[in-house]
Design an enzyme around this catalytic site. Structure first.
Site, PDB file in Angstrom:
ATOM      1  N   LYS A  35       0.854  -1.201   0.000  1.00 55.29           N
ATOM      2  CA  LYS A  35       0.000   0.000   0.000  1.00 55.29           C
ATOM      3  C   LYS A  35       0.885   1.245   0.000  1.00 55.29           C
ATOM      4  O   LYS A  35       2.096   1.155   0.258  1.00 55.29           O
ATOM      5  CB  LYS A  35      -0.899  -0.031   1.245  1.00 55.29           C
ATOM      6  N   ARG A 131     -10.476  -0.736  15.735  1.00 58.28           N
ATOM      7  CA  ARG A 131     -10.393   0.133  14.567  1.00 58.28           C
ATOM      8  C   ARG A 131     -11.424  -0.391  13.570  1.00 58.28           C
ATOM      9  O   ARG A 131     -12.500   0.161  13.459  1.00 58.28           O
ATOM     10  CB  ARG A 131      -8.958   0.118  14.024  1.00 58.28           C
ATOM     11  N   TYR A 255      15.550  30.200   7.593  1.00 60.09           N
ATOM     12  CA  TYR A 255      14.318  30.879   8.020  1.00 60.09           C
ATOM     13  C   TYR A 255      14.301  31.109   9.519  1.00 60.09           C
ATOM     14  O   TYR A 255      14.714  30.244  10.292  1.00 60.09           O
ATOM     15  CB  TYR A 255      13.096  30.046   7.640  1.00 60.09           C
ATOM     16  N   MET A 303      11.562  24.271   2.055  1.00 58.42           N
ATOM     17  CA  MET A 303      10.789  23.413   1.155  1.00 58.42           C
ATOM     18  C   MET A 303      11.695  22.603   0.229  1.00 58.42           C
ATOM     19  O   MET A 303      11.469  21.420  -0.013  1.00 58.42           O
ATOM     20  CB  MET A 303       9.826  24.260   0.314  1.00 58.42           C
TER      21      MET A 303
HETATM   22  C1  LIG Z   1      -0.140  -1.598   6.759  1.00 55.40           C
HETATM   23  C2  LIG Z   1      -0.737  -2.850   7.242  1.00 55.40           C
HETATM   24  C3  LIG Z   1       0.058  -3.979   7.509  1.00 55.40           C
HETATM   25  C4  LIG Z   1       1.570  -3.966   7.445  1.00 55.40           C
HETATM   26  O1  LIG Z   1       2.077  -3.477   8.663  1.00 55.40           O
HETATM   27  P1  LIG Z   1       3.664  -3.393   8.911  1.00 55.40           P
HETATM   28  O2  LIG Z   1       3.772  -2.923  10.309  1.00 55.40           O
HETATM   29  O3  LIG Z   1       4.194  -2.410   7.910  1.00 55.40           O
HETATM   30  O4  LIG Z   1       4.200  -4.743   8.685  1.00 55.40           O
HETATM   31  C5  LIG Z   1      -0.578  -5.154   7.858  1.00 55.40           C
HETATM   32  N1  LIG Z   1      -1.920  -5.210   7.970  1.00 55.40           N
HETATM   33  C6  LIG Z   1      -2.720  -4.143   7.756  1.00 55.40           C
HETATM   34  C7  LIG Z   1      -4.195  -4.264   7.908  1.00 55.40           C
HETATM   35  C8  LIG Z   1      -2.151  -2.929   7.392  1.00 55.40           C
HETATM   36  O5  LIG Z   1      -2.952  -1.874   7.187  1.00 55.40           O
END
Ligand SMILES: *Cc1c(COP(=O)(O)O)cnc(C)c1O
Length: 358
Positions: A35, A131, A255, A303
């Site tokens: 992802k 969650r 800055y 930036m």
């Molecule tokens: C991002 C994610 C993972 C991977 O987690 P890591 O800590 O990067 O290994 C696994 N399961 C779900 C549902 C996630 O959203």
């Protein structure tokens, strides 16, 4: 020469990490979490490096579409499932595995009954993180609804751990106990382990594991670095000096003019700023290697550039190389200096940088 800010992706390190995780996973299958553009490393570049991954996990339908368009044939899992019926139809047409975590998604499946082919349904169970997911009490009804609307589909159980990155946490044990107790007489395949669980809890591997961060060579535990687990960082963030100044004691840099030279000293300006993904909250003193020598960030990150204390490297000149993070300077250290986590730094690396495969 073009702007020297660039990202180098070490594909051999990615392979190494995958194989290490493969061994730790034992008989479990691996869902490689790609992802967020493979945590900033480039979705397709990473997926092509892992032809032996059993599945890929993404969040956005667009990412799944890119994988399919690039010819990826493995299972592709939508980690939050779909958000509307249009997405459900597109996901079904692409043969994507669906996470189903709430009643709305169950109802969409029941109303549309799309043909999922060989794709699986991952019923998400809330084992305590609160969650996403069905409570253990809601699970039997959710399972029955899936079976009724998708009689041919493989249904599997998924949950997520809230504290696996903290060694020996009581909540992890409690969540695993809840997960173990689900559907006791079924042979449903299960998946709960993220990177931290895969690295530290063999009992949490079940039939599938889904590591993200560890694939990229980075430690999910704050107190350790990737190399402590035998992992190799995949990303290098590099740049070069575009100016070298010789400033006098008391002169300010950057800055706010709130950083002032404590003595006459050389100061370098690097082509790297927060628009490139370098964290603006990394404070003065954050480590940076210039010509392989340990130097330090000074003043505020701009930036498109930042200033570096060159007292440890007084001979440095315009064009000399700098490493912001990578093998010799783990991103975990920069995250600590910025009050951030490595996940954030990696996935914020900006696409305007040159990406180079090593
Ligand atoms: C991002 C994610 C993972 C991977 O987690 P890591 O800590 O990067 O290994 C696994 N399961 C779900 C549902 C996630 O959203």
């Amino acid at each position: 020469m073009s702007r020297p800010a660039r990202v180098v992706i070490d594909r051999a390190a990615l392979r190494h990490n995958y194989q290490l995780l493969r061994r730790l996973a034992g008989a479990a299958r691996i869902m490689a979490v790609v992802k967020a553009d493979a945590y900033g490393h480039g979705l397709l570049r990473v997926a092509k490096c892992l032809p032996d991954a059993d599945a890929f996990a993404v969040v956005c339908l667009g990412e799944a579409e890119q994988l399919r368009a690039a010819g990826v044939r493995q299972a592709v899992v939508l980690l939050q499932g779909v958000y509307c019926v249009e997405d459900l139809e597109r996901a079904a047409a692409l043969g994507l595995d669906l996470v189903v975590h709430n009643r709305t998604q169950l109802d969409m499946l029941a109303a549309r009954r799309p043909s999922l082919g060989k794709a699986a349904i991952w019923l998400k169970v809330d084992t305590g993180m609160h969650r996403l997911g069905f409570s253990p009490a809601e699970l039997p009804a959710a399972l029955a609804s899936c079976k009724a609307s998708q009689p041919g589909a493989a249904v599997r159980l998924m949950s997520h751990l809230a504290t696996a990155h903290e060694p020996d946490h009581a909540m992890t044990r409690a969540q695993l106990q809840v997960f173990d107790g689900l559907c006791p007489d079924s042979d449903l395949a299960r998946c709960i382990a993220n990177s931290a669980a895969l690295l530290t809890l063999p009992a949490a591997c079940y039939q599938w594991v889904r590591p993200g961060l560890a694939l990229y060579g980075v430690s999910p535990q704050a107190s350790r670095e990737g190399r402590d687990w035998g992992l190799r960082p995949v990303m290098r963030l590099e740049s070069g000096l575009i100016a070298v100044r010789r400033l006098r004691a008391g002169e300010p840099v950057g800055y706010g003019a709130d950083w002032r030279c404590p003595e006459d000293m050389p100061v370098g300006i690097l082509a790297m700023g927060y628009a490139d993904g370098y964290p603006r909250h990394a404070g003065s003193g954050a480590p940076i290697l210039v010509n392989d020598r340990p130097c330090a960030l000074l003043g505020r990150v701009s930036m498109d550039m930042l200033a570096v204390d060159l007292r440890a490297c007084p001979e440095a000149r315009v064009g000399d190389p700098a490493l912001l993070w990578g093998r010799e300077l783990p991103v975990e250290r920069i995250a600590r200096a910025a009050g951030a986590i490595p996940y954030e730094l990696l996935c914020r690396v900006h696409k305007r940088l040159q990406f180079v495969d090593a």
